[in-house]
Structures are given as C-alpha cells and as structure tokens.
Design an enzyme around this catalytic site. Sequence first.
Site, PDB file in Angstrom:
ATOM      1  N   SER A   1     -17.619 103.392  45.788  1.00 59.97           N
ATOM      2  CA  SER A   1     -18.053 101.991  45.841  1.00 59.97           C
ATOM      3  C   SER A   1     -19.495 101.911  45.376  1.00 59.97           C
ATOM      4  O   SER A   1     -20.267 102.858  45.582  1.00 59.97           O
ATOM      5  CB  SER A   1     -17.954 101.448  47.266  1.00 59.97           C
TER       6      SER A   1
ATOM      7  N   TYR B   1     -19.041 101.682  56.223  1.00 56.38           N
ATOM      8  CA  TYR B   1     -18.334 101.713  54.931  1.00 56.38           C
ATOM      9  C   TYR B   1     -19.162 102.453  53.880  1.00 56.38           C
ATOM     10  O   TYR B   1     -18.646 103.332  53.173  1.00 56.38           O
ATOM     11  CB  TYR B   1     -18.045 100.279  54.476  1.00 56.38           C
TER      12      TYR B   1
HETATM   13  P1  NDP Z   1      -6.782  96.633  48.911  1.00 54.03           P
HETATM   14  O1  NDP Z   1      -7.042  96.398  50.346  1.00 54.03           O
HETATM   15  O2  NDP Z   1      -6.486  95.493  48.025  1.00 54.03           O
HETATM   16  O3  NDP Z   1      -5.632  97.752  48.757  1.00 54.03           O
HETATM   17  C1  NDP Z   1      -5.764  98.911  49.524  1.00 54.03           C
HETATM   18  C2  NDP Z   1      -4.715  99.910  49.129  1.00 54.03           C
HETATM   19  O4  NDP Z   1      -4.933 101.072  49.955  1.00 54.03           O
HETATM   20  C3  NDP Z   1      -3.320  99.431  49.411  1.00 54.03           C
HETATM   21  O5  NDP Z   1      -2.441  99.993  48.463  1.00 54.03           O
HETATM   22  C4  NDP Z   1      -3.037  99.970  50.797  1.00 54.03           C
HETATM   23  O6  NDP Z   1      -1.678 100.267  51.017  1.00 54.03           O
HETATM   24  C5  NDP Z   1      -3.797 101.271  50.768  1.00 54.03           C
HETATM   25  N1  NDP Z   1      -4.197 101.671  52.115  1.00 54.03           N
HETATM   26  C6  NDP Z   1      -5.016 101.029  52.974  1.00 54.03           C
HETATM   27  N2  NDP Z   1      -5.098 101.719  54.127  1.00 54.03           N
HETATM   28  C7  NDP Z   1      -4.314 102.809  53.962  1.00 54.03           C
HETATM   29  C8  NDP Z   1      -3.997 103.894  54.782  1.00 54.03           C
HETATM   30  N3  NDP Z   1      -4.480 103.997  56.026  1.00 54.03           N
HETATM   31  N4  NDP Z   1      -3.161 104.842  54.318  1.00 54.03           N
HETATM   32  C9  NDP Z   1      -2.655 104.749  53.056  1.00 54.03           C
HETATM   33  N5  NDP Z   1      -2.922 103.732  52.234  1.00 54.03           N
HETATM   34  C10 NDP Z   1      -3.750 102.781  52.682  1.00 54.03           C
HETATM   35  O7  NDP Z   1      -8.075  97.421  48.368  1.00 54.03           O
HETATM   36  P2  NDP Z   1      -8.662  97.588  46.886  1.00 54.03           P
HETATM   37  O8  NDP Z   1      -7.577  97.775  45.928  1.00 54.03           O
HETATM   38  O9  NDP Z   1      -9.650  96.527  46.679  1.00 54.03           O
HETATM   39  O10 NDP Z   1      -9.487  98.947  47.104  1.00 54.03           O
HETATM   40  C11 NDP Z   1      -9.080 100.189  46.557  1.00 54.03           C
HETATM   41  C12 NDP Z   1     -10.248 101.152  46.713  1.00 54.03           C
HETATM   42  O11 NDP Z   1     -11.385 100.619  46.033  1.00 54.03           O
HETATM   43  C13 NDP Z   1     -10.680 101.354  48.171  1.00 54.03           C
HETATM   44  O12 NDP Z   1     -11.050 102.694  48.363  1.00 54.03           O
HETATM   45  C14 NDP Z   1     -11.901 100.451  48.291  1.00 54.03           C
HETATM   46  O13 NDP Z   1     -12.781 100.882  49.292  1.00 54.03           O
HETATM   47  C15 NDP Z   1     -12.492 100.576  46.912  1.00 54.03           C
HETATM   48  N6  NDP Z   1     -13.385  99.484  46.516  1.00 54.03           N
HETATM   49  C16 NDP Z   1     -12.920  98.206  46.344  1.00 54.03           C
HETATM   50  C17 NDP Z   1     -13.785  97.199  45.965  1.00 54.03           C
HETATM   51  C18 NDP Z   1     -13.358  95.785  45.756  1.00 54.03           C
HETATM   52  O14 NDP Z   1     -14.229  94.922  45.524  1.00 54.03           O
HETATM   53  N7  NDP Z   1     -12.047  95.487  45.805  1.00 54.03           N
HETATM   54  C19 NDP Z   1     -15.219  97.473  45.727  1.00 54.03           C
HETATM   55  C20 NDP Z   1     -15.590  98.836  45.932  1.00 54.03           C
HETATM   56  C21 NDP Z   1     -14.705  99.805  46.305  1.00 54.03           C
HETATM   57  P3  NDP Z   1      -0.740  99.483  52.100  1.00 54.03           P
HETATM   58  O15 NDP Z   1      -0.912  98.027  51.881  1.00 54.03           O
HETATM   59  O16 NDP Z   1       0.630  99.994  51.783  1.00 54.03           O
HETATM   60  O17 NDP Z   1      -1.214  99.911  53.450  1.00 54.03           O
END
Ligand code: NDP
Length: 246
Positions: free
Chosen positions: A141, A155
């Site tokens: 991030s 975070y």
């Molecule tokens: P979302 O919340 O939109 O999606 C998260 C994804 O991670 C889903 O596929 C979810 O699966 C999965 N997930 C969440 N918790 C778990 C868990 N405990 N075990 C397995 N899978 C899990 O997040 P983003 O797509 O926005 O984020 C993706 C990555 O990018 C993350 O690491 C986030 O920190 C990082 N990020 C995002 C930013 C943003 O602005 N969006 C900015 C900076 C970093 P399910 O629904 O099946 O649980």
Amino acid sequence: MTRLAGKVALVTGGSRGIGASIARRLAAEGADVALTYARSPDKARETVAAIETLGRRALAVEADNADAAAVTAAVEATVEAFGRIDILVNNAGIARMGHVDELTLQDFDDTMAVNVRAAFVASKAAAARMVDGGRIVSIGSCLADRVPGPGFSVYSMSKAALVGMTKGLARDLGPRGITVNVVHPGPTDTDMNPASGPMADGQRSMMAVPRFGNPDDLAAMVAWLAGPEARGITGAGFAVDGGTNA
Ligand code: NDP
C-alpha cells in the site's frame, strides 16, 4: 498475449477487487490460475468462469488468510491441480482503521495474521514447490511509506512489514532465480475503498493524477513483474498510486 503461457499462478483473495483483476490478467497472458477466497464463494466462481472463458484452467480454493494451515493447503491444492506453481501473488488483505485509542489487540492480531503472516506462510510454501525462475509479488500500500493522517497505524505497519519481507525473501530466493517484489496501490476503486465513498475526495486531493485507480492498473504491473522481462528485478517496491506519495 502469451508471455505467461505454461505458467501456473496462485492469487490470494482472488474473488473480488484487485485480486480478481490480477487473476484475470494473468490468465489473459496465458497462465492457469488458482485463487483463494474467504467469504465470497459466488464472486470466486465468477472469477473462475471469467478465466475459463479465456481458455485457461482455473481453481477456487476456500482459504482464510488467518488460517496458516489453510493457506499452505491452498498452495498444495494448486500444485496438485496444475502440476506446478510459478507465480504467487499475496493480495488478500483487510483494512482496520482507527485512532490508536480505539484499535484493539484483536485488530492488531487479525491484521498481522491476514496481511503479513499469511503472505509469509504462502511464500514459504510456494517457494518450496516453485520452479527456479519463479515469481512472488505481494500487494502492499502507499500507506506503507507515508501516512497522511490519523487512523492507519496498524494497517500501515502491516504493509510496511511486507517491504521487509520482500527484501529478505529476495535475498533467500535470488540464487534460484526467483524474484520477490511488492506493488503499492494508491486509492483504487474496490469494495474496500470505493471511488464514491466518504473518504474518496480527501484521497483524490492527495493524488498527482486525481483519479482513483482501477484494479486493472495494478494487474498490469503485477503481470509485468511476473513476466520474463522482469527477471532482473527483485527486492523492489513499485507505487501504482497516481502520485499519492510523489
Ligand atoms: P477488497 O476488500 O475489495 O477485496 C479483498 C479481497 O481479499 C477479496 O477477494 C477477499 O475475499 C479477500 N480477503 C479478505 N480477507 C481475506 C481473508 N481473511 N482470507 C482470504 N481472503 C481474504 O480489497 P482490494 O481489492 O481493494 O484490496 C486488495 C489488496 O490491495 C489488499 O491487500 C489491500 O490492502 C490492498 N490495497 C488496496 C487499496 C485500495 O484503495 N483498494 C489501496 C492500497 C492497498 P472474500 O471476499 O472471499 O473474503
């Protein structure tokens, strides 16, 4: 695009958001792709169907990142289904925000388990099975580097930890030609951080290019790092943040 033809990838958290976009992009470039999910089986099935429509093999594995045994099993399931693993993308993450007065020990432990421990566990399991010349990419991030306001201590800590892990693994695995890098998204339009959400305008005001990122922007960077041209790049971090940290 067939730069990844014959390769096998595993994307954690590939059911939604950035992870789903990465899974689809790797498949579009020729890879067979396994993905994990925790709470969204329907979304995972959608991503699998999209990959199969591209003519690639796909597998969805239920594996909560908080469960180290399940994460290891997901790596094994990938190898069992597709015979090998070449690319691991540590994408799954959670965002617990709050002032230090409000954040609990549970928030700390949950965040570290999902965002950090699982990335280490998956990398360790994948490295043991990976062919030489493999690729590990973690999703960090922009908050790993700079913290623009209150509420991000846990975070940001978790994402900064991925930077150290990336550098250490790059040293461990470099002799096998396995590269390890971290990609740092800025504000990106997903369920976690919708471009129309209450915090969106504040984030846009910090971006050099004041436009929320699209998950495909991250997928393009990950796919490039997974490809042959990036073989000499390891232990590095890449911001895809619209200049948030410029
Ligand atoms: P979302 O919340 O939109 O999606 C998260 C994804 O991670 C889903 O596929 C979810 O699966 C999965 N997930 C969440 N918790 C778990 C868990 N405990 N075990 C397995 N899978 C899990 O997040 P983003 O797509 O926005 O984020 C993706 C990555 O990018 C993350 O690491 C986030 O920190 C990082 N990020 C995002 C930013 C943003 O602005 N969006 C900015 C900076 C970093 P399910 O629904 O099946 O649980």
